[in-house]
Design a protein around this motif. Sequence first.
Motif, PDB file in Angstrom:
ATOM      1  N   GLU A 226      32.280  33.847  41.639  1.00  0.00           N
ATOM      2  CA  GLU A 226      31.196  33.204  40.883  1.00  0.00           C
ATOM      3  C   GLU A 226      31.291  33.596  39.397  1.00  0.00           C
ATOM      4  O   GLU A 226      30.992  34.731  39.010  1.00  0.00           O
ATOM      5  N   SER A 227      31.629  32.597  38.598  1.00  0.00           N
ATOM      6  CA  SER A 227      31.868  32.847  37.173  1.00  0.00           C
ATOM      7  C   SER A 227      30.725  33.608  36.503  1.00  0.00           C
ATOM      8  O   SER A 227      30.969  34.544  35.727  1.00  0.00           O
TER       9      SER A 227
ATOM     10  N   GLN B 280      24.448  26.290  36.420  1.00  0.00           N
ATOM     11  CA  GLN B 280      25.065  26.084  37.732  1.00  0.00           C
ATOM     12  C   GLN B 280      24.427  24.944  38.520  1.00  0.00           C
ATOM     13  O   GLN B 280      25.073  24.351  39.364  1.00  0.00           O
TER      14      GLN B 280
ATOM     15  N   SER C 186      40.393  25.131  34.334  1.00  0.00           N
ATOM     16  CA  SER C 186      39.095  25.233  35.022  1.00  0.00           C
ATOM     17  C   SER C 186      38.061  25.796  34.046  1.00  0.00           C
ATOM     18  O   SER C 186      38.245  26.884  33.496  1.00  0.00           O
TER      19      SER C 186
ATOM     20  N   GLU D 179      27.001  22.158  35.449  1.00  0.00           N
ATOM     21  CA  GLU D 179      28.327  22.262  36.074  1.00  0.00           C
ATOM     22  C   GLU D 179      28.538  21.256  37.213  1.00  0.00           C
ATOM     23  O   GLU D 179      29.610  20.647  37.298  1.00  0.00           O
TER      24      GLU D 179
ATOM     25  N   ILE E  34      44.589  24.880  41.768  1.00  0.00           N
ATOM     26  CA  ILE E  34      43.723  24.378  42.846  1.00  0.00           C
ATOM     27  C   ILE E  34      44.151  22.984  43.283  1.00  0.00           C
ATOM     28  O   ILE E  34      43.910  22.582  44.406  1.00  0.00           O
TER      29      ILE E  34
ATOM     30  N   GLY F 102      37.114  30.019  48.525  1.00  0.00           N
ATOM     31  CA  GLY F 102      38.337  29.290  48.165  1.00  0.00           C
ATOM     32  C   GLY F 102      38.310  28.757  46.741  1.00  0.00           C
ATOM     33  O   GLY F 102      38.844  27.683  46.470  1.00  0.00           O
ATOM     34  N   GLN F 103      37.691  29.514  45.834  1.00  0.00           N
ATOM     35  CA  GLN F 103      37.547  29.007  44.465  1.00  0.00           C
ATOM     36  C   GLN F 103      37.915  30.056  43.420  1.00  0.00           C
ATOM     37  O   GLN F 103      37.839  31.261  43.676  1.00  0.00           O
ATOM     38  N   VAL F 104      38.314  29.567  42.268  1.00  0.00           N
ATOM     39  CA  VAL F 104      38.466  30.414  41.088  1.00  0.00           C
ATOM     40  C   VAL F 104      37.290  30.123  40.157  1.00  0.00           C
ATOM     41  O   VAL F 104      36.715  29.038  40.249  1.00  0.00           O
ATOM     42  N   PRO F 105      36.931  31.095  39.319  1.00  0.00           N
ATOM     43  CA  PRO F 105      37.587  32.371  39.070  1.00  0.00           C
ATOM     44  C   PRO F 105      37.257  33.396  40.152  1.00  0.00           C
ATOM     45  O   PRO F 105      36.235  33.293  40.844  1.00  0.00           O
TER      46      PRO F 105
ATOM     47  N   TYR G 270      31.633  24.023  30.207  1.00  0.00           N
ATOM     48  CA  TYR G 270      31.783  22.591  30.472  1.00  0.00           C
ATOM     49  C   TYR G 270      31.234  21.695  29.381  1.00  0.00           C
ATOM     50  O   TYR G 270      31.699  20.558  29.233  1.00  0.00           O
TER      51      TYR G 270
ATOM     52  N   SER H 268      44.110  27.742  46.117  1.00  0.00           N
ATOM     53  CA  SER H 268      42.900  28.541  46.359  1.00  0.00           C
ATOM     54  C   SER H 268      42.439  28.438  47.813  1.00  0.00           C
ATOM     55  O   SER H 268      41.430  29.014  48.190  1.00  0.00           O
ATOM     56  N   ARG H 269      43.193  27.696  48.592  1.00  0.00           N
ATOM     57  CA  ARG H 269      42.792  27.490  49.996  1.00  0.00           C
ATOM     58  C   ARG H 269      43.811  28.057  50.974  1.00  0.00           C
ATOM     59  O   ARG H 269      43.799  27.725  52.159  1.00  0.00           O
TER      60      ARG H 269
ATOM     61  N   ASN I 114      35.122  26.918  34.749  1.00  0.00           N
ATOM     62  CA  ASN I 114      34.524  28.143  35.286  1.00  0.00           C
ATOM     63  C   ASN I 114      35.431  29.344  35.019  1.00  0.00           C
ATOM     64  O   ASN I 114      34.957  30.438  34.705  1.00  0.00           O
TER      65      ASN I 114
HETATM   66  N1  LIG Z   1      30.021  28.298  41.278  1.00  0.00           N
HETATM   67  C1  LIG Z   1      31.406  28.645  41.123  1.00  0.00           C
HETATM   68  C2  LIG Z   1      32.224  27.373  41.146  1.00  0.00           C
HETATM   69  C3  LIG Z   1      33.710  27.661  41.136  1.00  0.00           C
HETATM   70  C4  LIG Z   1      34.519  26.386  41.229  1.00  0.00           C
HETATM   71  O1  LIG Z   1      33.987  25.289  41.460  1.00  0.00           O
HETATM   72  N2  LIG Z   1      35.823  26.543  41.063  1.00  0.00           N
HETATM   73  C5  LIG Z   1      36.708  25.422  41.141  1.00  0.00           C
HETATM   74  C6  LIG Z   1      37.549  25.341  39.876  1.00  0.00           C
HETATM   75  S1  LIG Z   1      36.517  25.045  38.454  1.00  0.00           S
HETATM   76  C7  LIG Z   1      37.669  25.645  42.316  1.00  0.00           C
HETATM   77  O2  LIG Z   1      38.225  26.702  42.450  1.00  0.00           O
HETATM   78  N3  LIG Z   1      37.894  24.619  43.140  1.00  0.00           N
HETATM   79  C8  LIG Z   1      38.870  24.677  44.182  1.00  0.00           C
HETATM   80  C9  LIG Z   1      38.328  24.378  45.524  1.00  0.00           C
HETATM   81  O3  LIG Z   1      37.077  24.295  45.689  1.00  0.00           O
HETATM   82  O4  LIG Z   1      39.139  24.223  46.422  1.00  0.00           O
HETATM   83  C10 LIG Z   1      31.626  29.437  39.840  1.00  0.00           C
HETATM   84  O5  LIG Z   1      30.823  29.302  38.915  1.00  0.00           O
HETATM   85  O6  LIG Z   1      32.584  30.223  39.758  1.00  0.00           O
END
Ligand SMILES: N[C@@H](CCC(=O)N[C@@H](CS)C(=O)NCC(=O)O)C(=O)O
Length: 219
Positions: A66-67, A99, A10, A103, A34, A51-54, A166, A39-40, A12
């Motif tokens: 939020e990265s 962002q 990832s 991204e 993911i 539900g997202q990393v990091p 990215y 993450s969910r 981010n």
């Molecule tokens: N705006 C967020 C975006 C985070 C993001 O899109 N993470 C993705 C991985 S790069 C993720 O965890 N996706 C899993 C999902 O949405 O289920 C950031 O900058 O951290």
Amino acid sequence: MYNLYSMQRSGNSYKVRLALALLNAPYHAIEIDILRGESRTPEFLAKNPSGQVPLLEVAEGRYLAESNAILWYVARGTSLAPESPIERAEALQWMFFEQHALEPNIGAAYFWLALVRGGRDLQTHALEDWMERGYAALQVMENHLKTHDYFAAGQFTIADIALYGYTHVADQCDYDLAAFPAVRAWLKRVEEVPGFVAMDWAPTAGSELTLATDLAANS
Ligand SMILES: N[C@@H](CCC(=O)N[C@@H](CS)C(=O)NCC(=O)O)C(=O)O
């Protein structure tokens, strides 16, 4: 020591790993896949409702998502995070740009073309937009980098880390950087910063890596 929920591929997540490596900050990395929905899960959503990393656990039970927010937090008080109001605002300007312009386009193309098997066929309707908007973002960066070595404060900062996440994988998802020589030169400059680590680098000495599946198995 921080706990960092992250996925190796990832972009981010990589931004945060790169900043922590440059800062020589030890941390405990927890790999979240993911693509397997890790993450969910209810457990993860309780930590980060997006539900997202990091995701960084900054103190027990206190989580930061939020990265780019994480970059500001971990780099506070160092030369990576500019302190004067105008330089801080310049860094923020480019991190917001990352962002909303970079991204969502290059990041999305990378996810579907480089990470998801069969992703190209699933996203044929979106690909053209990602390409057009991703190239527009690269052109904005190119124009800035024609006269600047870095994005903000006249030096390498977290704004560069955010944009590197990215941009450096653009060539893995159909973007051709041939027409962006200043962007290519900047990518190389970032890679020459002392302590730089590549996206596939994982923490070892002084840090640990745990798989989310191991955590589940042990709980
Ligand atoms: N705006 C967020 C975006 C985070 C993001 O899109 N993470 C993705 C991985 S790069 C993720 O965890 N996706 C899993 C999902 O949405 O289920 C950031 O900058 O951290």
